[in-house]
Design an enzyme around this catalytic site. Structure first.
Site, PDB file in Angstrom:
ATOM      1  N   ASN A  10      29.254  37.873  32.957  1.00 35.19           N
ATOM      2  CA  ASN A  10      30.254  37.645  34.003  1.00 35.19           C
ATOM      3  C   ASN A  10      29.550  36.940  35.161  1.00 35.19           C
ATOM      4  O   ASN A  10      28.791  37.560  35.891  1.00 35.19           O
ATOM      5  CB  ASN A  10      30.821  39.011  34.450  1.00 35.19           C
ATOM      6  CG  ASN A  10      31.722  38.903  35.666  1.00 35.19           C
ATOM      7  OD1 ASN A  10      32.125  37.797  36.045  1.00 35.19           O
ATOM      8  ND2 ASN A  10      32.022  40.039  36.275  1.00 35.19           N
ATOM      9  N   LYS A  12      30.750  35.797  37.811  1.00 34.81           N
ATOM     10  CA  LYS A  12      31.391  36.070  39.110  1.00 34.81           C
ATOM     11  C   LYS A  12      31.548  34.751  39.891  1.00 34.81           C
ATOM     12  O   LYS A  12      31.669  33.706  39.283  1.00 34.81           O
ATOM     13  CB  LYS A  12      30.610  37.111  39.906  1.00 34.81           C
ATOM     14  CG  LYS A  12      30.279  38.356  39.091  1.00 34.81           C
ATOM     15  CD  LYS A  12      29.843  39.496  39.947  1.00 34.81           C
ATOM     16  CE  LYS A  12      29.317  40.607  39.054  1.00 34.81           C
ATOM     17  NZ  LYS A  12      29.214  41.881  39.734  1.00 34.81           N
ATOM     18  N   HIS A  97      38.458  44.340  36.089  1.00 37.23           N
ATOM     19  CA  HIS A  97      37.111  44.491  36.676  1.00 37.23           C
ATOM     20  C   HIS A  97      37.229  45.218  38.024  1.00 37.23           C
ATOM     21  O   HIS A  97      38.209  45.055  38.743  1.00 37.23           O
ATOM     22  CB  HIS A  97      36.474  43.111  36.850  1.00 37.23           C
ATOM     23  CG  HIS A  97      35.025  43.177  37.203  1.00 37.23           C
ATOM     24  ND1 HIS A  97      34.596  43.418  38.490  1.00 37.23           N
ATOM     25  CD2 HIS A  97      33.904  43.063  36.443  1.00 37.23           C
ATOM     26  CE1 HIS A  97      33.263  43.444  38.493  1.00 37.23           C
ATOM     27  NE2 HIS A  97      32.825  43.237  37.259  1.00 37.23           N
ATOM     28  N   GLU A  99      35.843  44.714  40.813  1.00 33.73           N
ATOM     29  CA  GLU A  99      35.917  43.911  42.042  1.00 33.73           C
ATOM     30  C   GLU A  99      37.365  43.520  42.360  1.00 33.73           C
ATOM     31  O   GLU A  99      37.833  43.811  43.456  1.00 33.73           O
ATOM     32  CB  GLU A  99      34.939  42.724  41.959  1.00 33.73           C
ATOM     33  CG  GLU A  99      33.505  43.232  42.138  1.00 33.73           C
ATOM     34  CD  GLU A  99      32.421  42.415  41.470  1.00 33.73           C
ATOM     35  OE1 GLU A  99      32.672  41.281  41.038  1.00 33.73           O
ATOM     36  OE2 GLU A  99      31.284  42.938  41.359  1.00 33.73           O
ATOM     37  N   GLU A 169      32.293  50.359  33.070  1.00 31.72           N
ATOM     38  CA  GLU A 169      31.425  49.908  34.151  1.00 31.72           C
ATOM     39  C   GLU A 169      31.529  50.868  35.327  1.00 31.72           C
ATOM     40  O   GLU A 169      32.455  50.750  36.145  1.00 31.72           O
ATOM     41  CB  GLU A 169      31.850  48.517  34.619  1.00 31.72           C
ATOM     42  CG  GLU A 169      31.764  47.452  33.553  1.00 31.72           C
ATOM     43  CD  GLU A 169      31.587  46.078  34.178  1.00 31.72           C
ATOM     44  OE1 GLU A 169      30.556  45.462  33.910  1.00 31.72           O
ATOM     45  OE2 GLU A 169      32.455  45.652  34.951  1.00 31.72           O
ATOM     46  N   GLY A 175      26.033  45.772  40.307  1.00 28.98           N
ATOM     47  CA  GLY A 175      25.373  44.962  41.336  1.00 28.98           C
ATOM     48  C   GLY A 175      24.507  45.769  42.280  1.00 28.98           C
ATOM     49  O   GLY A 175      24.107  45.284  43.333  1.00 28.98           O
ATOM     50  N   SER A 215      24.306  46.786  36.189  1.00 33.10           N
ATOM     51  CA  SER A 215      22.855  46.597  36.365  1.00 33.10           C
ATOM     52  C   SER A 215      22.077  46.592  35.049  1.00 33.10           C
ATOM     53  O   SER A 215      20.954  47.094  34.985  1.00 33.10           O
ATOM     54  CB  SER A 215      22.285  47.640  37.339  1.00 33.10           C
ATOM     55  OG  SER A 215      22.882  47.483  38.610  1.00 33.10           O
TER      56      SER A 215
END
Ligand code: PEP
Length: 252
Positions: A10, A12, A97, A99, A169, A175, A215
Site C-alpha cells: 500500500n 498510500k 483501511h 486511515e 491491521e 506506521g 509495521s
C-alpha cells in the site's frame, strides 16, 4: 488446505508519476531475478495506475487501488468508481483501511457498500479490519473485529467471499514501528477464521486469505508469516523500497 501467501504493498499518498515509474521498474527488474513463493500486489496512488499498469502487464505483479466510491458515476467530486479502476488495469482495491476509517470517517456501512460494488464490478477487495490501541487496552479487540467483519460482509455470499482478502491491521501497529507479536496477530487471525466458519462455512474459512498489516519489515516478516493463520502481509512503509518489499516476500 495450503494457502498461497499474498504480499500487497500500500503506497498510500507517496510517489508522484516519475517516482512511481522508477519504483515499479526497479521492483519488476529485481523480482524477475528472484524466485518468490507468493502472489504480489501493488497499490500505488490513482494518478500512477494507468502508467504502472503498462509496466506490470504480463508480469506476476498485480495492480490494485487504495480506495473507490460505491456509485457508478455522477456528482461525487473527488471520487473514483470501480469501473474507472478496472479501465486502468486494477484487479484489486483496498477497502476499509484504518486511515480512511479514522481520517475521513468511513463507516462499516459505507465500507460494505463499497465491497458490494467492487464485487459486482469484478474487482477483488482487500478488506481491512483492526482495533485501536484504546480498544485493545479495553479488551474489546474481538468485539471490534467481529463488528467490522459482520457489518463489512453484510449480504456478501459465500461465492463472493472467495474473491475477498481480509487484512487484519491493528491500528496501533500501522506506521508506528510497533508490530504485533506473532502470537497477538495469530490470535486475531484465528478468531477471524473462526468467524468466517460460523458465518459462511468451514470450507470458506479454510480458503480465505487473511493478511497481517502493521509495521511489517523484512526483519519480522518470516516469523509473522510462519503463523498458521497468517496468509500474507499488507505492507505500508516497507513497500516503498524495492529491496525491503522483496525482503518481506522472501519471508513467505
Ligand atoms: C498499511 O498502511 O496498511 C500499513 C500496514 O502500513 P505500515 O506497514 O507502514 O505499518
Amino acid at each position: 488446505m495450503s494457502r498461497k501467501k499474498v504480499i500487497a504493498g500500500n503506497w498510500k499518498m507517496n510517489n508522484d508519476l516519475t517516482e512511481s515509474v522508477k519504483l515499479v521498474n526497479e521492483l519488476k527488474e529485481k523480482l524477475a531475478a528472484e524466485s518468490v513463493n507468493c502472489d504480489v500486489i501493488i497499490c500505488p496512488p490513482f494518478t500512477s495506475l494507468y502508467e504502472i499498469n503498462k509496466i506490470v502487464e504480463g508480469t506476476d505483479i498485480k495492480l490494485g487501488a487504495q480506495n473507490m466510491y460505491f456509485e457508478e458515476n455522477g456528482a461525487f467530486t473527488g471520487q473514483i468508481s470501480a469501473s474507472m479502476l478496472k479501465s486502468v488495469g486494477c484487479q484489486y482495491v483496498i477497502l476499509g483501511h484504518s486511515e480512511p476509517r479514522s481520517i475521513f470517517g468511513e463507516t462499516d456501512e459505507l465500507i460494505n457498500k463499497k465491497i458490494k460494488k467492487a464485487l459486482s464490478a469484478g474487482l477483488l477487495p482487500v478488506f481491512c479490519v483492526g482495533e485501536t490501541l484504546e480498544e485493545r487496552e479495553k479488551n474489546i479487540t474481538n468485539d471490534v473485529i467481529k463488528r467490522q467483519i459482520i457489518e463489512g460482509l453484510k449480504n456478501v455470499s459465500e461465492e463472493e467471499l472467495e474473491k475477498i482478502i481480509i487484512a487484519y491491521e491493528p491500528v496501533w501497529a500501522i506506521g508506528t514501528g510497533k508490530v504485533a507479536s506473532p502470537q497477538q496477530a495469530e490470535d486475531v487471525h484465528a478468531f477471524i477464521r473462526n468467524l468466517i466458519k460460523e458465518k459462511f462455512s468451514a470450507a470458506a474459512a479454510d480458503r480465505i486469505i487473511i493478511q497481517y498489516g502493521g509495521s511489517v519489515k523484512p526483519e519480522n516478516a518470516k516469523e509473522l508469516l510462519g503463523q498458521k493463520d497468517i496468509d500474507g502481509a499488507l505492507v505500508g512503509g516497507a513497500c516503498l523500497k524495492a529491496d525491503s518489499f522483496i525482503g518481506i516476500m522472501k519471508g513467505c
